[in-house]
Design an enzyme around this catalytic site. Structure first.
Site, mmCIF file in Angstrom:
data_model
loop_
_atom_site.group_PDB
_atom_site.id
_atom_site.type_symbol
_atom_site.label_atom_id
_atom_site.label_comp_id
_atom_site.label_asym_id
_atom_site.label_seq_id
_atom_site.Cartn_x
_atom_site.Cartn_y
_atom_site.Cartn_z
ATOM 1 N N ASP A 1 0.854 -1.189 0.000
ATOM 2 C CA ASP A 1 0.000 0.000 0.000
ATOM 3 C C ASP A 1 0.888 1.235 0.000
ATOM 4 O O ASP A 1 1.985 1.227 0.580
ATOM 5 C CB ASP A 1 -0.914 0.021 1.221
ATOM 6 C CG ASP A 1 -1.955 -1.085 1.196
ATOM 7 O OD1 ASP A 1 -2.420 -1.428 0.095
ATOM 8 O OD2 ASP A 1 -2.294 -1.610 2.265
ATOM 9 N N ASP B 1 -7.040 -1.353 -4.565
ATOM 10 C CA ASP B 1 -8.120 -0.980 -3.638
ATOM 11 C C ASP B 1 -9.006 0.087 -4.246
ATOM 12 O O ASP B 1 -10.236 0.065 -4.094
ATOM 13 C CB ASP B 1 -7.528 -0.457 -2.321
ATOM 14 C CG ASP B 1 -6.720 -1.500 -1.576
ATOM 15 O OD1 ASP B 1 -7.037 -2.698 -1.691
ATOM 16 O OD2 ASP B 1 -5.767 -1.113 -0.873
#
Length: 206
Positions: free
Chosen positions: A150, A184
């Site tokens: 991330d 995401d």
């Protein structure tokens, strides 16, 4: 929308997602960040669990981290098969462009994170205190035990609660705190399309 066009969407999202993750892994030390704007930072973290970093072992204390990670990866693989079948049948049945766009984005996002979970443990060495090496001779884990990369962080509000606020006064106030990735974003966008444009995605027959 044709299967060819849907596949193009999936491939483009996957390319952007994986290129961004490999770049971060091979150029950033874990926890390192670059401030683009005061409200947007590139911050490298790794997610060992599901959404919001939740681990199965956090919910079920009797399950080890390794078993929980493997279970989560297997669940993701089963889920991606279901999403792929849903997308394929929608195309064959002449589903709306809105529906297929949403499905393609969700599928691409889910697949992007699965690639991390399945393969990254074998492809990279550790990022703790060093920049990781791709195709390392000393991988940080094994097949199905990789960590999701991330990097997108939007602390739109990063301040302290006023002292007069009961219980919270003087404590840190941060919004939006989650760190996420392109995959995401694709999943969230796909789900958002299904919610906001539900009538276009699933038109009622007269």
């Amino acid at each position: 929308m044709s299967l060819k066009k849907a596949s193009l969407i999936i491939v483009l999202v996957l390319l952007i997602d994986q290129i961004s993750k490999v770049y971060i892994k091979t150029n950033f030390v874990l926890g390192e960040f670059v401030e683009v704007f005061s409200w947007f930072k590139i911050l490298f973290i790794e997610n060992e669990g599901a959404a919001w970093g939740t681990k199965i072992s956090d919910l079920l204390p009797f399950v080890s981290d390794e078993t929980g990670k493997l279970s989560l990866t297997i669940f993701r693989l089963i889920a991606i098969c279901g999403i792929g079948y849903w997308l394929y049948t929608s195309i064959k049945k002449g589903g709306t462009k809105t529906l297929i766009w949403a499905q393609a984005l969700i599928f691409a996002g889910a697949l992007g994170n699965i690639i991390d979970s399945v393969f990254y443990g074998l492809l990279f060495d550790e990022s703790y205190g060093q920049v990781a090496t791709l195709f390392s001779d000393n991988p940080y884990s094994s097949l199905f035990h990789g960590r999701v990369v991330d990097m997108l962080y939007f602390p739109l509000i990063d301040t302290v609660w006023p002292q007069w606020v009961p219980w919270l006064g003087g404590k840190e106030l941060r919004f939006f705190e989650p760190v996420f990735n392109i995959a995401d974003t694709a999943i969230s966008t796909g789900v958002g399309i299904l919610i906001v444009f539900n009538k276009k995605a699933f038109p009622h027959e007269d």
